[in-house]
Design a protein around this motif. Structure first.
Motif, PDB file in Angstrom:
ATOM      1  N   GLY A  10       0.945  -1.007   0.047  1.00 14.61           N
ATOM      2  CA  GLY A  10       0.055  -0.008   0.039  1.00 14.61           C
ATOM      3  C   GLY A  10       0.766   1.413  -0.176  1.00 14.61           C
ATOM      4  O   GLY A  10       1.634   1.243   0.754  1.00 14.61           O
ATOM      5  N   PRO A  13      -0.430   7.516   2.834  1.00 15.14           N
ATOM      6  CA  PRO A  13       0.416   8.081   3.514  1.00 15.14           C
ATOM      7  C   PRO A  13       1.365   7.267   4.559  1.00 15.14           C
ATOM      8  O   PRO A  13       2.527   7.544   4.785  1.00 15.14           O
ATOM      9  N   GLY A  15       2.310   3.752   3.901  1.00 20.09           N
ATOM     10  CA  GLY A  15       3.011   3.272   2.881  1.00 20.09           C
ATOM     11  C   GLY A  15       4.148   3.849   2.421  1.00 20.09           C
ATOM     12  O   GLY A  15       5.205   3.516   2.596  1.00 20.09           O
ATOM     13  N   GLN A  34      -1.866  -1.051  -5.693  1.00 19.67           N
ATOM     14  CA  GLN A  34      -2.665  -1.751  -6.637  1.00 19.67           C
ATOM     15  C   GLN A  34      -3.393  -0.675  -7.621  1.00 19.67           C
ATOM     16  O   GLN A  34      -4.207  -0.970  -8.577  1.00 19.67           O
ATOM     17  N   LYS A  35      -3.430   0.533  -7.017  1.00 18.85           N
ATOM     18  CA  LYS A  35      -4.400   1.566  -7.740  1.00 18.85           C
ATOM     19  C   LYS A  35      -3.558   2.764  -7.651  1.00 18.85           C
ATOM     20  O   LYS A  35      -2.368   3.035  -8.611  1.00 18.85           O
ATOM     21  N   GLY A  39      -2.504   6.855  -2.208  1.00 18.17           N
ATOM     22  CA  GLY A  39      -3.886   5.838  -1.367  1.00 18.17           C
ATOM     23  C   GLY A  39      -5.427   6.862  -1.217  1.00 18.17           C
ATOM     24  O   GLY A  39      -5.516   7.726  -1.784  1.00 18.17           O
ATOM     25  N   CYS A  41      -6.105   9.050   1.046  1.00 24.01           N
ATOM     26  CA  CYS A  41      -5.810  10.444   1.472  1.00 24.01           C
ATOM     27  C   CYS A  41      -5.620  11.290   0.326  1.00 24.01           C
ATOM     28  O   CYS A  41      -6.441  12.268   0.173  1.00 24.01           O
ATOM     29  N   LYS A  50     -10.201  18.729   0.833  1.00 27.85           N
ATOM     30  CA  LYS A  50      -9.874  20.184   1.204  1.00 27.85           C
ATOM     31  C   LYS A  50      -9.781  21.155   0.150  1.00 27.85           C
ATOM     32  O   LYS A  50     -10.001  22.497   0.044  1.00 27.85           O
ATOM     33  N   ALA A 112       0.937  -3.588  -8.569  1.00 24.69           N
ATOM     34  CA  ALA A 112       0.092  -4.528  -8.742  1.00 24.69           C
ATOM     35  C   ALA A 112      -0.471  -4.988  -7.271  1.00 24.69           C
ATOM     36  O   ALA A 112       0.050  -4.401  -6.128  1.00 24.69           O
ATOM     37  N   ALA A 114      -1.036  -6.856  -4.008  1.00 30.13           N
ATOM     38  CA  ALA A 114       0.094  -7.812  -3.232  1.00 30.13           C
ATOM     39  C   ALA A 114      -0.716  -8.846  -2.500  1.00 30.13           C
ATOM     40  O   ALA A 114      -1.911  -8.488  -1.950  1.00 30.13           O
ATOM     41  N   THR A 134      -2.724  -1.032   4.190  1.00 29.53           N
ATOM     42  CA  THR A 134      -3.702  -1.195   2.930  1.00 29.53           C
ATOM     43  C   THR A 134      -4.847  -0.222   3.326  1.00 29.53           C
ATOM     44  O   THR A 134      -5.697  -0.339   2.404  1.00 29.53           O
ATOM     45  N   GLY A 135      -4.955   0.420   4.223  1.00 27.41           N
ATOM     46  CA  GLY A 135      -6.042   1.423   4.491  1.00 27.41           C
ATOM     47  C   GLY A 135      -7.084   1.129   4.890  1.00 27.41           C
ATOM     48  O   GLY A 135      -7.359  -0.166   5.574  1.00 27.41           O
ATOM     49  N   ILE A 173     -16.498  12.776   7.941  1.00 22.88           N
ATOM     50  CA  ILE A 173     -16.812  12.774   6.579  1.00 22.88           C
ATOM     51  C   ILE A 173     -18.289  13.288   6.269  1.00 22.88           C
ATOM     52  O   ILE A 173     -18.267  14.319   5.658  1.00 22.88           O
ATOM     53  N   PHE A 177     -18.625  17.106   4.359  1.00 18.42           N
ATOM     54  CA  PHE A 177     -19.663  17.029   3.050  1.00 18.42           C
ATOM     55  C   PHE A 177     -20.652  18.095   3.479  1.00 18.42           C
ATOM     56  O   PHE A 177     -21.224  18.826   2.419  1.00 18.42           O
ATOM     57  N   ARG A 264     -15.613   4.070   8.125  1.00 16.04           N
ATOM     58  CA  ARG A 264     -14.798   3.020   7.569  1.00 16.04           C
ATOM     59  C   ARG A 264     -14.446   2.107   8.071  1.00 16.04           C
ATOM     60  O   ARG A 264     -13.930   2.067   9.436  1.00 16.04           O
ATOM     61  N   PHE A 269      -7.904  -8.541   3.620  1.00 13.66           N
ATOM     62  CA  PHE A 269      -8.180  -9.443   2.590  1.00 13.66           C
ATOM     63  C   PHE A 269      -7.962 -10.956   2.906  1.00 13.66           C
ATOM     64  O   PHE A 269      -7.617 -11.291   3.855  1.00 13.66           O
TER      65      PHE A 269
HETATM   66  P1  FAD Z   1      -4.555   4.533   2.439  1.00 12.23           P
HETATM   67  O1  FAD Z   1      -4.465   6.058   2.264  1.00 12.23           O
HETATM   68  O2  FAD Z   1      -6.099   4.043   2.295  1.00 12.23           O
HETATM   69  O3  FAD Z   1      -3.977   3.726   1.454  1.00 12.23           O
HETATM   70  C1  FAD Z   1      -3.709   2.507   1.289  1.00 12.23           C
HETATM   71  C2  FAD Z   1      -3.301   2.146  -0.091  1.00 12.23           C
HETATM   72  O4  FAD Z   1      -3.063   0.663  -0.074  1.00 12.23           O
HETATM   73  C3  FAD Z   1      -4.258   2.277  -1.171  1.00 12.23           C
HETATM   74  O5  FAD Z   1      -3.445   3.061  -2.178  1.00 12.23           O
HETATM   75  C4  FAD Z   1      -4.681   1.081  -1.702  1.00 12.23           C
HETATM   76  O6  FAD Z   1      -5.037   1.017  -3.129  1.00 12.23           O
HETATM   77  C5  FAD Z   1      -3.438   0.052  -1.351  1.00 12.23           C
HETATM   78  N1  FAD Z   1      -3.682  -1.309  -1.395  1.00 12.23           N
HETATM   79  C6  FAD Z   1      -4.701  -1.844  -0.523  1.00 12.23           C
HETATM   80  N2  FAD Z   1      -4.597  -3.266  -0.713  1.00 12.23           N
HETATM   81  C7  FAD Z   1      -3.628  -3.496  -1.496  1.00 12.23           C
HETATM   82  C8  FAD Z   1      -3.164  -4.752  -2.067  1.00 12.23           C
HETATM   83  N3  FAD Z   1      -3.161  -5.871  -1.615  1.00 12.23           N
HETATM   84  N4  FAD Z   1      -1.849  -4.455  -2.794  1.00 12.23           N
HETATM   85  C9  FAD Z   1      -1.498  -3.168  -3.116  1.00 12.23           C
HETATM   86  N5  FAD Z   1      -1.858  -2.120  -2.408  1.00 12.23           N
HETATM   87  C10 FAD Z   1      -3.016  -2.060  -1.915  1.00 12.23           C
HETATM   88  N6  FAD Z   1      -7.554  12.109   7.227  1.00 12.23           N
HETATM   89  C11 FAD Z   1      -6.820  13.357   7.889  1.00 12.23           C
HETATM   90  O7  FAD Z   1      -5.779  13.175   8.379  1.00 12.23           O
HETATM   91  N7  FAD Z   1      -7.266  14.543   7.375  1.00 12.23           N
HETATM   92  C12 FAD Z   1      -8.306  14.768   6.498  1.00 12.23           C
HETATM   93  O8  FAD Z   1      -8.435  15.725   6.364  1.00 12.23           O
HETATM   94  C13 FAD Z   1      -9.049  13.547   6.003  1.00 12.23           C
HETATM   95  N8  FAD Z   1      -9.929  13.662   5.467  1.00 12.23           N
HETATM   96  C14 FAD Z   1     -10.632  12.564   4.639  1.00 12.23           C
HETATM   97  C15 FAD Z   1     -11.935  12.595   3.979  1.00 12.23           C
HETATM   98  C16 FAD Z   1     -12.223  11.522   3.345  1.00 12.23           C
HETATM   99  C17 FAD Z   1     -13.418  12.022   2.181  1.00 12.23           C
HETATM  100  C18 FAD Z   1     -11.720  10.230   3.566  1.00 12.23           C
HETATM  101  C19 FAD Z   1     -12.433   8.992   3.172  1.00 12.23           C
HETATM  102  C20 FAD Z   1     -10.823  10.066   4.401  1.00 12.23           C
HETATM  103  C21 FAD Z   1     -10.015  11.190   4.855  1.00 12.23           C
HETATM  104  N9  FAD Z   1      -9.122  11.171   6.025  1.00 12.23           N
HETATM  105  C22 FAD Z   1      -8.326  12.235   6.535  1.00 12.23           C
HETATM  106  C23 FAD Z   1      -8.544   9.743   6.285  1.00 12.23           C
HETATM  107  C24 FAD Z   1      -7.375   9.434   5.313  1.00 12.23           C
HETATM  108  O9  FAD Z   1      -7.448   9.346   4.103  1.00 12.23           O
HETATM  109  C25 FAD Z   1      -6.843   8.035   5.789  1.00 12.23           C
HETATM  110  O10 FAD Z   1      -6.661   8.011   7.344  1.00 12.23           O
HETATM  111  C26 FAD Z   1      -5.394   7.871   5.218  1.00 12.23           C
HETATM  112  O11 FAD Z   1      -5.441   7.732   4.016  1.00 12.23           O
HETATM  113  C27 FAD Z   1      -5.042   6.294   5.790  1.00 12.23           C
HETATM  114  O12 FAD Z   1      -3.748   6.038   5.143  1.00 12.23           O
HETATM  115  P2  FAD Z   1      -3.181   4.624   4.939  1.00 12.23           P
HETATM  116  O13 FAD Z   1      -1.789   4.642   4.595  1.00 12.23           O
HETATM  117  O14 FAD Z   1      -3.429   3.959   6.212  1.00 12.23           O
HETATM  118  O15 FAD Z   1      -4.190   4.025   3.982  1.00 12.23           O
END
Ligand code: FAD
Length: 460
Positions: A10, A13, A15, A34-35, A39, A41, A50, A112, A114, A134-135, A173, A177, A264, A269
């Motif tokens: 992933g 932020p 990863g 994968q996307k 992520g 964020c 924002k 890809a 994982a 993976t978020g 959220i 909105f 959320r 998986f």
């Molecule tokens: P993510 O950012 O979700 O990244 C995970 C990544 O892993 C994704 O790119 C995904 O494609 C990838 N992935 C998953 N599974 C696999 C796999 N098997 N193989 C390969 N890749 C994979 N937080 C704040 O601090 N401030 C804000 O203002 C804020 N606003 C938000 C507004 C909205 C509408 C939403 C939905 C969230 C908001 N958040 C905010 C929360 C913030 O986006 C998340 O806390 C943050 O993105 C978490 O980071 P992460 O690295 O854990 O996961």
């Protein structure tokens, strides 16, 4: 099978920051995405919302133009597709930045999905250390017609402003909105099961924020359970949301779009079972304070461990995980040079809600202090008594500062009003240094700034 020091799943932020720190410290890193880089964020969360918050502020400024002596002929138009294009540009630029960052010679980016083969094997790579980042994914109520609702990512993709929007859930959220789309001119109704919005924030602040949004035309139906959604037209262009109030009476609201914003869930998986780690009762991957799962060498950071679903919490956890990995992995050329906290224990994580007015918090709320039976002092100050807020014509807001008795150590700060996130960030920094209210009183603040509201609270 290719050997590497660290595998990261992933590139959100959590990863990508883990990859950056580990690579700079000399580890060889393989990161799977994968996307889109960045992520949730960057692509569907913090940054796109924002961008819209800024559009909403601009619209509100236009509405208030006469307050500042600005007059123009006739109404003005706002086009959502143009706001969306600006947002896409911002996201694209930042994504490019992450791509450059991941171009570090110690990093291999694999675009890809994982899959865990066993605890230390992911896809074609093997490593002593693995970080799962993976978020999370949006939750959905198990109600009839739930498929008619959209989630926050869908809402951010709309290119035409809905005339009405029903938001299910008054969490962060939902509230952001509600604020954005009501500024854009959409009729917004929020239906919430709990008594008050934003359960993590001081209930006094949350109530004032809700009232401020009500004044701007957002309708709130509190203590109401949504029962179902049905289409009103054959094309499904209009929907009807049915909900039950606390007395068991049924009500309905019609809307062009329904946003499901009920929280959320960690993104896990079925192949994770090959990793062998356990899950916590919050449905996230169970971790200790070092972000390590129940399998040594496997870490889980960010939303997937379900601790604090915030981008900066994911980054902080990335640093903790990489620090711990560096200390246990003695790879050739690896430098143990990463500063920072080794554990989540005592980590101070502020949070903000980017509504209009903004709200933010760090540390304990008054509700929590009361529930714990803690001895505390609460000091308040208001935006309306601050010169800068008056000059800005932005006087709605309040700061609550909590401390140990006798102007002792700061325990928390919850606020709403213009630039609350910046005010709370100052308090968060002070809390990291275990500052007392007495010491804050003696810190010189620039005049005129909103930060003087904190000084006023400390002096009250
Ligand atoms: P993510 O950012 O979700 O990244 C995970 C990544 O892993 C994704 O790119 C995904 O494609 C990838 N992935 C998953 N599974 C696999 C796999 N098997 N193989 C390969 N890749 C994979 N937080 C704040 O601090 N401030 C804000 O203002 C804020 N606003 C938000 C507004 C909205 C509408 C939403 C939905 C969230 C908001 N958040 C905010 C929360 C913030 O986006 C998340 O806390 C943050 O993105 C978490 O980071 P992460 O690295 O854990 O996961």
């Amino acid at each position: 099978m290719t050997q590497t020091d660290l595998i990261i799943i992933g590139a959100g932020p959590g990863g990508y920051r883990a990859a950056e720190w580990a690579a700079k410290a000399g580890l060889s890193v393989v990161i799977f995405e994968q996307k889109h880089l960045g992520g949730t964020c960057l692509n569907e969360g913090c940054i796109p919302t924002k961008c819209y918050v800024r559009n909403a502020e601009a619209v509100e400024m236009m509405r208030q133009a006469q307050t500042f002596g600005i007059h123009y002929d006739g109404p003005f138009d706002f086009f959502l597709h143009e706001a969306r294009d600006r947002k896409e540009q911002v996201v694209g630029t930042l994504r490019q930045g992450i791509e450059t960052l991941l171009g570090h010679p110690n990093i291999t980016l694999v675009r890809a999905e994982a899959r865990f083969i066993d605890a230390h094997t992911v896809g074609d790579y093997q490593a002593k250390a693995v970080i799962v980042a993976t978020g999370s994914v949006p939750k959905c109520l198990p109600i009839e017609g739930a498929a008619l609702a959209i989630d926050s990512s869908d809402l951010l993709q709309l290119d035409r402003l809905p005339e009405s929007l029903c938001i299910v859930g008054a969490g962060v959220i939902g509230m952001e909105f509600a604020s954005i789309f009501s500024s854009f001119g959409t009729k917004v109704t929020v239906v919430e099961f709990l008594k008050e919005c934003l359960p993590a924030i001081d209930s006094d602040i949350a109530k004032r924020l809700r009232k401020a949004l009500e004044k701007r035309g957002v309708e709130f139906c509190m203590q109401c359970a949504v029962k179902g959604i049905k289409p009103l037209t054959e094309s499904g262009e209009r929907k009807e949301v049915t909900f039950e109030d606390k007395k068991g009476k049924l009500h309905t609201v019609e809307a062009e779009q329904v946003l499901m914003a009920v929280g959320r869930a960690p993104r896990v998986f079925t192949h994770f079972k090959n990793g062998g780690f356990a899950y916590s009762n919050r449905a996230g991957i169970e971790v200790d304070d070092h972000c390590q799962t129940t399998v040594p060498g496997i870490y889980a950071i960010g939303d997937v461990n379900g601790r604090q679903m915030l981008a900066h919490a994911a980054e902080a956890q990335a640093k903790i995980a990489v620090r711990n990995i560096l200390e246990t992995l003695h790879s050739p050329g690896c430098q143990l040079t990463l500063d920072g906290q080794e554990s989540m224990d005592g980590l101070i994580v502020p949070a903000a809600i980017f509504t209009n007015p903004e709200a933010a918090c760090v540390g304990k709320s008054e509700d929590q202090l009361k529930a714990e039976g803690a001895a505390y002092e609460c000091r308040k100050a208001f935006h309306r008594a601050n010169g800068k807020a008056m000059a800005m014509a932005d006087t709605e807001g309040m700061v609550k500062l909590f401390s140990e008795p006798g102007a002792g150590r700061i325990l928390g700060c919850h606020a709403y009003g213009a630039h609350s996130a910046d005010l709370v960030q100052e308090v968060s920094s002070l809390m990291c240094r275990k500052t007392t209210v007495g010491q804050l009183r003696n810190m010189v603040h620039i005049h005129p700034t909103l930060s003087e509201i904190l000084l006023a609270a400390a002096e009250s």
